[in-house]
Every structure is written in structure tokens, then in C-alpha cells.
Motif scaffolding. Structure first.
Motif, short mmCIF file in Angstrom:
data_model
loop_
_atom_site.label_atom_id
_atom_site.label_comp_id
_atom_site.label_asym_id
_atom_site.label_seq_id
_atom_site.Cartn_x
_atom_site.Cartn_y
_atom_site.Cartn_z
N SER A 44 45.87 43.43 38.49
CA SER A 44 46.22 42.80 37.17
C SER A 44 48.22 43.93 37.07
CB SER A 44 45.65 42.56 35.92
OG SER A 44 44.89 42.66 35.64
N ALA A 45 48.37 43.33 35.57
CA ALA A 45 50.25 44.10 35.92
C ALA A 45 50.17 44.56 35.06
CB ALA A 45 51.15 44.03 37.19
N ALA A 46 51.40 45.63 33.55
CA ALA A 46 51.33 45.61 32.35
C ALA A 46 52.66 45.61 32.50
CB ALA A 46 50.35 46.36 31.76
N THR A 47 53.68 45.91 30.96
CA THR A 47 54.53 45.66 30.89
C THR A 47 54.83 45.23 29.52
OG1 THR A 47 57.11 45.22 31.67
CG2 THR A 47 55.68 43.24 31.14
N TYR A 48 55.92 45.22 29.28
CA TYR A 48 56.00 45.16 27.27
C TYR A 48 57.62 44.54 27.26
CZ TYR A 48 59.79 48.96 26.79
OH TYR A 48 60.80 49.39 27.47
N ALA A 49 57.61 43.60 25.86
CA ALA A 49 59.14 43.32 26.04
C ALA A 49 58.85 43.02 24.95
CB ALA A 49 58.45 41.62 26.43
N MET A 50 60.56 43.61 24.02
CA MET A 50 60.82 43.02 23.00
C MET A 50 61.67 41.95 22.75
SD MET A 50 60.36 46.27 21.78
CE MET A 50 61.07 46.13 19.79
N TRP A 51 60.18 41.04 20.92
CA TRP A 51 61.04 39.76 20.91
C TRP A 51 61.67 40.12 19.37
CZ3 TRP A 51 62.85 35.35 23.27
CH2 TRP A 51 63.13 34.59 22.49
N GLY A 52 62.64 40.15 18.53
CA GLY A 52 63.01 40.15 17.66
C GLY A 52 62.80 42.13 17.53
N ASP A 53 61.71 42.34 16.36
CA ASP A 53 61.25 43.46 15.99
C ASP A 53 59.97 43.48 16.47
OD1 ASP A 53 64.11 43.70 14.08
OD2 ASP A 53 62.97 42.85 12.89
N TYR A 54 59.71 42.41 17.38
CA TYR A 54 58.03 42.45 17.76
C TYR A 54 58.00 43.86 19.08
CZ TYR A 54 56.25 39.48 13.43
OH TYR A 54 56.68 39.36 12.36
N ASN A 55 57.25 44.74 19.43
CA ASN A 55 56.80 45.24 21.12
C ASN A 55 55.95 44.31 21.52
OD1 ASN A 55 56.82 46.49 23.15
ND2 ASN A 55 55.93 47.95 21.84
#
Length: 240
Positions: A44-55
Motif C-alpha cells: 500500500s502507498a499513501a499520498t494526498y491531493a487537494m480538490w478545491g478546499d478539500y484535502n
């Protein structure tokens, strides 16, 4: 493949590479050399992304049955999951395994029916399998415009608008009115959807019994959210 698209459309990466692409770069979430070579996720690999104001924190888990323990580890910490199903082969044995794990850890989920542009794609059949094989209260929030090689876009039954995706990678989203020849079918499906949500959400249920025509998009969205988090329903969406 799906994680790669999420990262691309949120602007985290600037080009899409396929899992088993000819350029040999491989998907960004498959960091091990072995994963790139085999074309599957192993750890498993984790990352993050921003969609508008949502993390959005994204964990990409293996789909292969041999690495099930990686899915178990991820499910303990998740707020929600996306159950990806193929529009051609539908609910497969591995979908049943992962679904059982999600139920055990009480993880709310969205079902995403992928590969709508492939020969033999059938959105309604797969949504029915969710009900029959996995025992979900599946509610379709979208309706595809065409299928297989005629798949053009989708109708959002919440806002009652049609969406088309132009450009090389579908990055230009075009919002239009629902095509005239699909208007009646969309109306029918919208009332089916409202009824489906009203069956499992008391607040919407009351509004539905009083005056079903007065239900607003905001009321619907809130009800869908409440019922999904409470594990009473599974929203179904589609794409390619």
C-alpha cells in the motif's frame, strides 16, 4: 490506474503514465521496481491531493488476493473507500473478499463502475450485482450517456446536468443540459434515486412522503452523505 487519474485531475502530477505503459515509467503509486515490472500493486502507498478546499488522503491498496493483509492494514484507518468494479466483468471474487473486509471494519464506501468505454459494458447489470451478490442497498447517482464505443459522458442525477470530458485526457469538463432524447429516462432515474435514498434516510423519507417534488439538491446531497456514512446505502457512480 484510478489513483493516477485522481492525482492528475487534482493537479498533483502533470502527466498520466499507465500501470503497464510502453514508456516504462509506470504509475506513480507503484514505487517498487517489482510492481512496475509485474503491473500490479504489492504494498500500500499513501499520498494526498487537494480538490478545491478539500484535502484527500489517498491510500492505494493492492487488488491481488495474495496481498490481502495490505488491504486489512489500510482499512483500519480509513474514513471511506472506493470499491472499483469493472463494467464488463462486474463483481469478481476479489470484490467479494474486499467487500467482506470493508464490512468487518465498518468502512463506508462508494462503488465506482469503471471501463464504461469497453465492449460489453453494462452499468445497470453491475449495479444489480452489488445488490444480489454483495447485499448492498445500491443507489445510482449517475446515468451514463451511451456505453462501449458510444460512451460520451454522464448525467448527474442530483443536479440534473450532463457532463462531457473533452481534451486528450478529458481534463476539460463541459457542463450542459441533458440531451432531449434522454430527458424522460433521466427524470425516471432521478425519482428512483430519491426513493432509494428516502428508504434509508428518515429526514428525506418524511420530505418524500409529504411532497416528493419539493426535494432540493441540497437536501438530497445531505441525505446521501448521512445514509452512506451510516452504512445504509452505497452510492454508485461510473466512468472510463
Amino acid at each position: 490506474t484510478l489513483s493516477e487519474r485522481i492525482l492528475f485531475y487534482t493537479g498533483k502530477i502533470h502527466e498520466i503514465h499507465e500501470v503497464r505503459g510502453k514508456d516504462g515509467v509506470g504509475a506513480i503509486m507503484d514505487s517498487m521496481d517489482l510492481e512496475r515490472e509485474k503491473g500490479i500493486t504489492i504494498q500500500s502507498a499513501a499520498t494526498y491531493a487537494m480538490w478545491g478546499d478539500y484535502n484527500i488522503n489517498l491510500i492505494d491498496t493492492p487488488g491481488h488476493v495474495d496481498f490481502t493483509i495490505e488491504v486489512e492494514r489500510a482499512l483500519r484507518v480509513l474514513d471511506g473507500a472506493i470499491l472499483v468494479l469493472c463494467s464488463v466483468s462486474g463483481v469478481q471474487s476479489q470484490s467479494i473478499t474486499v467487500d467482506r473486509q470493508m464490512k468487518r471494519y465498518k468502512v463506508p464506501r462508494i462503488a465506482f463502475i469503471n471501463k464504461m468505454d469497453r465492449a460489453g459494458a453494462n452499468y445497470d447489470r453491475v449495479a444489480l450485482q452489488l445488490k444480489e451478490k454483495l447485499g448492498h442497498h445500491a443507489v445510482r447517482l449517475q446515468y451514463p450517456i451511451g456505453a462501449e464505443d458510444r460512451f460520451q459522458g454522464l448525467i448527474d442525477l442530483l443536479s440534473m446536468k450532463a457532463y462531457y470530458f473533452d481534451g486528450e485526457n478529458g481534463e476539460n469538463i463541459r457542463e450542459e443540459a441533458i440531451p432531449a432524447d434522454m430527458k424522460d429516462e433521466a427524470e425516471l432515474r432521478r425519482s428512483e434515486m430519491i426513493e432509494g435514498v428516502a428508504n434509508v434516510d428518515d429526514t428525506l423519507g418524511e420530505a418524500f412522503l409529504t411532497d416528493p417534488d419539493s426535494i432540493t439538491e441540497k437536501q438530497l446531497r445531505e441525505a446521501v452523505r448521512r445514509a452512506t456514512i451510516a452504512l445504509k446505502m452505497t452510492p454508485v457512480m461510473c466512468g472510463s
